[in-house]
Design a protein around this motif. Structure first.
Motif, mmCIF file in Angstrom:
data_model
loop_
_atom_site.group_PDB
_atom_site.id
_atom_site.type_symbol
_atom_site.label_atom_id
_atom_site.label_comp_id
_atom_site.label_asym_id
_atom_site.label_seq_id
_atom_site.Cartn_x
_atom_site.Cartn_y
_atom_site.Cartn_z
ATOM 1 N N ALA A 122 2.776 -3.828 12.651
ATOM 2 C CA ALA A 122 2.592 -4.246 11.151
ATOM 3 C C ALA A 122 3.811 -5.219 10.839
ATOM 4 O O ALA A 122 3.775 -6.120 10.229
ATOM 5 C CB ALA A 122 2.736 -2.843 10.424
ATOM 6 N N ALA A 123 4.907 -5.054 11.533
ATOM 7 C CA ALA A 123 6.179 -5.626 11.656
ATOM 8 C C ALA A 123 5.794 -7.252 12.010
ATOM 9 O O ALA A 123 6.125 -8.300 11.320
ATOM 10 C CB ALA A 123 7.403 -5.112 12.389
ATOM 11 N N THR A 164 3.372 -9.116 9.836
ATOM 12 C CA THR A 164 3.961 -9.372 8.485
ATOM 13 C C THR A 164 4.774 -10.458 8.714
ATOM 14 O O THR A 164 4.782 -11.706 7.864
ATOM 15 C CB THR A 164 5.033 -8.074 7.870
ATOM 16 O OG1 THR A 164 4.063 -6.922 7.841
ATOM 17 C CG2 THR A 164 5.717 -8.537 6.747
ATOM 18 N N THR A 224 9.320 -3.364 6.293
ATOM 19 C CA THR A 224 8.737 -2.927 7.483
ATOM 20 C C THR A 224 9.658 -2.128 8.552
ATOM 21 O O THR A 224 9.543 -1.656 9.529
ATOM 22 C CB THR A 224 8.534 -4.210 8.278
ATOM 23 O OG1 THR A 224 9.911 -5.054 8.494
ATOM 24 C CG2 THR A 224 7.341 -4.934 7.757
ATOM 25 N N ARG A 282 1.759 -3.328 5.953
ATOM 26 C CA ARG A 282 2.058 -2.140 6.523
ATOM 27 C C ARG A 282 0.810 -0.970 6.226
ATOM 28 O O ARG A 282 0.492 -0.508 7.067
ATOM 29 C CB ARG A 282 3.474 -1.556 6.200
ATOM 30 C CG ARG A 282 3.915 -0.098 6.827
ATOM 31 C CD ARG A 282 5.240 0.082 5.926
ATOM 32 N NE ARG A 282 5.749 1.597 6.253
ATOM 33 C CZ ARG A 282 6.742 1.951 5.854
ATOM 34 N NH1 ARG A 282 7.397 1.374 4.939
ATOM 35 N NH2 ARG A 282 6.951 3.218 5.831
ATOM 36 N N TRP A 305 -2.337 -1.359 8.175
ATOM 37 C CA TRP A 305 -2.318 -1.004 9.503
ATOM 38 C C TRP A 305 -1.864 0.372 9.688
ATOM 39 O O TRP A 305 -1.105 0.787 10.454
ATOM 40 C CB TRP A 305 -1.356 -1.763 10.550
ATOM 41 C CG TRP A 305 -1.997 -2.998 11.280
ATOM 42 C CD1 TRP A 305 -2.532 -2.881 12.434
ATOM 43 C CD2 TRP A 305 -2.402 -4.412 10.565
ATOM 44 N NE1 TRP A 305 -3.198 -4.164 12.803
ATOM 45 C CE2 TRP A 305 -3.169 -4.982 11.583
ATOM 46 C CE3 TRP A 305 -2.397 -4.955 9.350
ATOM 47 C CZ2 TRP A 305 -3.775 -6.189 11.660
ATOM 48 C CZ3 TRP A 305 -2.969 -6.244 9.309
ATOM 49 C CH2 TRP A 305 -3.509 -6.691 10.251
ATOM 50 N N GLY A 339 0.043 2.299 7.432
ATOM 51 C CA GLY A 339 1.126 2.971 6.819
ATOM 52 C C GLY A 339 0.709 3.652 5.392
ATOM 53 O O GLY A 339 -0.578 3.591 5.212
#
Length: 248
Positions: free
Chosen positions: A60-61, A64, A189, A210, A213, A215
């Protein structure tokens, strides 16, 4: 922004004018090596780097930062620089001597960078999948992050060009928005965050990616509201600050 502008010769519909202007703008972009590098190569190189380096901290990070790099360079910086350069060489002024509306002219000029950003995002996402990234659990949220982020960055580029005297000055005037993107995404993130992060441009995008995916989704509504508010606010400000004639 008023309502008189021009469409290129031979175009009689808004769609025809937008297409013709978009093709012409893409050719101008390709002729400028610096602009082409910022719009084409830098986002792709940065995206590959993030996939290789940040994936260990969670995909996710990495995704992003891939998206924000594309939105920041391909959409925002290119839009700001291109509009400023076109204004300074009187190209924008000449476009207003015909029948197309200002909205049609600006859409045509900005269309190439938006389409390019979408293509780059798709390519970088494919690279991430090839490197081991999982498929998003909520792909719709990622699409909202891409669309909302592109709209916000596009309008922010129009606004920033209005207060930028030369294309070279764009390196300075684009700084605050870039900082907001990077800072917001880093915080969003990092883990569980407070609601105020959603109202930072980069934070809103980071929270949506986030959530896409796997979060938490508790701040999705705030993130979407933030993107809408920033876009509307930038549009309102651009109607007052954008200039079609060269700045002194």
């Amino acid at each position: 922004m008023t309502t008189t502008a021009t469409s290129p010769p031979g175009t009689t519909t808004p769609l025809g004018a937008i297409t013709a202007l978009g093709v012409a703008e893409l050719k101008l972009l390709l002729r400028n090596r610096t602009a082409a590098t910022l719009a084409f190569l830098l986002p792709l190189a940065g995206g590959v780097y993030f996939a290789l380096v940040l994936s260990g901290d969670g995909w996710a990070a990495a995704i992003t930062f891939q998206l924000l790099f594309t939105l920041g360079f391909t959409v925002y910086l290119t839009a700001t620089t291109a509009l400023t350069a076109r204004r300074q060489d009187l190209y924008l002024k000449r476009l207003r001597t015909g029948a197309a509306s200002d909205a049609v002219v600006l859409t045509g000029l900005l269309l190439p960078v938006v389409l390019l950003a979408v293509a780059q995002t798709a390519l970088l996402l494919g690279i991430s999948f090839a490197a081991g990234a999982p498929w998003p659990e909520r792909p719709g949220l990622f699409l909202l992050a891409v669309g909302g982020g592109a709209a916000m960055s596009c309008v922010a580029g129009v606004l920033t060009s209005g207060v930028t005297s030369t294309a070279e000055m764009a390196q300075l005037t684009t700084g605050p928005y870039f900082i907001a993107l990077v800072f917001g995404s880093m915080v969003a993130t990092a883990g569980e965050v407070d609601d105020w992060v959603a109202f930072v441009p980069g934070g809103a995008i980071g929270l949506l990616v986030r959530a896409a995916w796997g979060g938490p989704t508790t701040q999705v509504t705030l993130a979407l509201l933030s993107l809408a508010l920033w876009t509307v606010a930038a549009y309102a400000a651009s109607t007052r600050l954008f200039r079609w004639d060269p700045r002194a």
